[in-house]
Design a protein around this motif. Structure first.
Motif, PDB file in Angstrom:
ATOM      1  N   LEU A  75     -63.748   8.636 101.862  1.00 56.05           N
ATOM      2  CA  LEU A  75     -63.701   8.195 104.029  1.00 56.05           C
ATOM      3  C   LEU A  75     -63.660   8.570 105.199  1.00 56.05           C
ATOM      4  O   LEU A  75     -64.541   9.080 106.155  1.00 56.05           O
ATOM      5  N   GLN A  76     -62.871  10.204 104.437  1.00 57.70           N
ATOM      6  CA  GLN A  76     -62.167  10.872 105.942  1.00 57.70           C
ATOM      7  C   GLN A  76     -63.528  12.273 105.736  1.00 57.70           C
ATOM      8  O   GLN A  76     -63.619  12.332 107.025  1.00 57.70           O
ATOM      9  N   ALA A 131     -69.653   1.759 112.507  1.00 55.77           N
ATOM     10  CA  ALA A 131     -70.251   1.498 111.689  1.00 55.77           C
ATOM     11  C   ALA A 131     -70.347   2.069 110.230  1.00 55.77           C
ATOM     12  O   ALA A 131     -70.542   1.187 109.115  1.00 55.77           O
ATOM     13  N   ILE A 132     -69.264   3.073 110.647  1.00 56.91           N
ATOM     14  CA  ILE A 132     -69.033   3.459 108.746  1.00 56.91           C
ATOM     15  C   ILE A 132     -68.106   1.753 108.094  1.00 56.91           C
ATOM     16  O   ILE A 132     -67.990   2.219 107.200  1.00 56.91           O
ATOM     17  N   VAL A 133     -67.125   1.901 108.561  1.00 54.32           N
ATOM     18  CA  VAL A 133     -65.875   1.041 109.157  1.00 54.32           C
ATOM     19  C   VAL A 133     -66.639  -0.762 108.377  1.00 54.32           C
ATOM     20  O   VAL A 133     -65.693  -0.703 108.026  1.00 54.32           O
ATOM     21  N   ARG A 134     -67.417  -1.201 109.242  1.00 51.32           N
ATOM     22  CA  ARG A 134     -68.200  -1.837 109.075  1.00 51.32           C
ATOM     23  C   ARG A 134     -68.770  -2.077 108.006  1.00 51.32           C
ATOM     24  O   ARG A 134     -68.658  -3.457 107.076  1.00 51.32           O
ATOM     25  N   ALA A 194     -58.623   2.626 106.664  1.00 50.60           N
ATOM     26  CA  ALA A 194     -59.487   2.986 107.138  1.00 50.60           C
ATOM     27  C   ALA A 194     -59.654   2.899 109.085  1.00 50.60           C
ATOM     28  O   ALA A 194     -60.388   4.255 109.431  1.00 50.60           O
ATOM     29  N   VAL A 195     -59.484   2.474 109.474  1.00 49.36           N
ATOM     30  CA  VAL A 195     -59.301   2.229 110.960  1.00 49.36           C
ATOM     31  C   VAL A 195     -58.824   2.679 112.278  1.00 49.36           C
ATOM     32  O   VAL A 195     -58.645   4.228 112.402  1.00 49.36           O
ATOM     33  N   LYS A 253     -67.477  13.927 109.506  1.00 45.26           N
ATOM     34  CA  LYS A 253     -68.579  14.874 109.298  1.00 45.26           C
ATOM     35  C   LYS A 253     -69.834  13.912 111.021  1.00 45.26           C
ATOM     36  O   LYS A 253     -69.813  14.554 111.439  1.00 45.26           O
ATOM     37  N   THR A 254     -69.681  12.932 110.905  1.00 40.91           N
ATOM     38  CA  THR A 254     -69.635  11.899 112.366  1.00 40.91           C
ATOM     39  C   THR A 254     -69.470  12.679 112.809  1.00 40.91           C
ATOM     40  O   THR A 254     -69.643  12.490 114.775  1.00 40.91           O
ATOM     41  N   GLY A 255     -67.961  12.736 113.579  1.00 40.68           N
ATOM     42  CA  GLY A 255     -67.701  13.292 114.515  1.00 40.68           C
ATOM     43  C   GLY A 255     -67.918  14.727 114.778  1.00 40.68           C
ATOM     44  O   GLY A 255     -68.051  14.873 115.873  1.00 40.68           O
TER      45      GLY A 255
END
Length: 270
Positions: free
Chosen positions: A259-260, A229-232, A200-201, A265-267
């Protein structure tokens, strides 16, 4: 022998081998769409944590089948026809190129768009566009500047001359040069090392670096806390801390299948 892309797995590492030996691993017929399909399949498989792309011990790829380019010249600069060669840069799974012999034309584009390049001492990289009267595409006028300096990129593109493995390493294009017999194993070893950390990281890292390269440092700085925040929300951080305290290797879960999409979307928003 049929021109194809061979697929194999070594644990969590997917190995894709370009195979068209009679034409120096040129991309003929449906090989490029096949490579695109296999890359996407690997990227969508949570059990695959890294991809190695190679042409074997002799040659990486001489590019497109030139007879096919002559018969269908419009495909040479067609983004759809070249989609497979630029795809490694856009997917979340890390992609390592293991290069022996020639990586010319489309083979050069494919190597360029991988995250890391491991080269045998026999490797030669060549952007042939100027020599055959075609504008370099597929990231050669953009991504290449994220890998090497402007003078190195301009010389490589404007002379259309082959660059040997040592010179490619000195310019920063290649990460490591080794004996050709060891190239694939060295790439797999690096892929396995990446596979042992949090997938994930790793995906978040690739998304963040790609966003920064495309949109600049302010966008990258803004994106960092959003990716964190997503990975947390995933168990990776807890497992990483526990394994450290318990003095054992971490056992990270596969990245969630969605996850991707969240990271991308965040990117994009960042």
């Amino acid at each position: 022998m049929t021109a194809t892309i061979d697929r194999a797995d070594r644990g969590s590492v997917r190995i894709l081998t370009i195979s068209n030996p009679s034409k120096r691993n040129a991309f003929s017929a449906g090989m490029a769409p096949m490579l695109r399909t296999l890359l996407l399949e690997a990227d969508h498989d949570p059990a695959v944590r890294a991809i190695v792309v190679t042409g074997g011990d002799e040659v990486f790829s001489s590019g497109h089948d030139l007879q096919e380019v002559l018969d269908q010249p419009e495909t040479a600069g067609d983004p759809e026809a070249n989609a497979a060669f630029t795809l490694p840069a856009d997917i979340g799974t890390p992609v390592i190129a293991a290069v022996n012999g020639a990586a010319y034309a489309a083979g050069f584009i494919l190597a360029l768009n991988c995250d890391i390049r491991i080269a045998g001492s026999s490797a030669r990289f060549c952007a042939v566009g100027a020599r055959i009267g075609l504008v370099p595409v597929g990231g050669q006028l953009s991504r290449l500047l994220n890998v090497v300096s402007y003078p190195a990129a301009f010389t490589m593109l404007a002379t259309a001359s082959p660059v040997g493995a040592t010179a490619a390493r000195d310019s920063g294009f290649v990460n490591e040069v080794c004996d050709p017999a060891d190239t694939i194993e060295r790439a797999i070893a690096l892929a396995e090392e990446i596979s042992q950390v949090s997938p994930a990281v790793v995906r978040a890292i690739k998304t963040g670096l790609r966003t920064t390269l495309q949109h600049g440092m302010p966008a990258g700085n803004t994106l960092e806390p959003a990716l964190a925040a997503i990975v947390r929300e995933l168990p990776d951080g807890d497992e990483g801390v526990r394994s450290f305290l318990e003095k054992r290797p971490p056992q990270y879960p596969d990245a969630p299948t969605d996850l991707q999409d969240k990271l991308d979307k965040t990117g994009t928003a960042g």
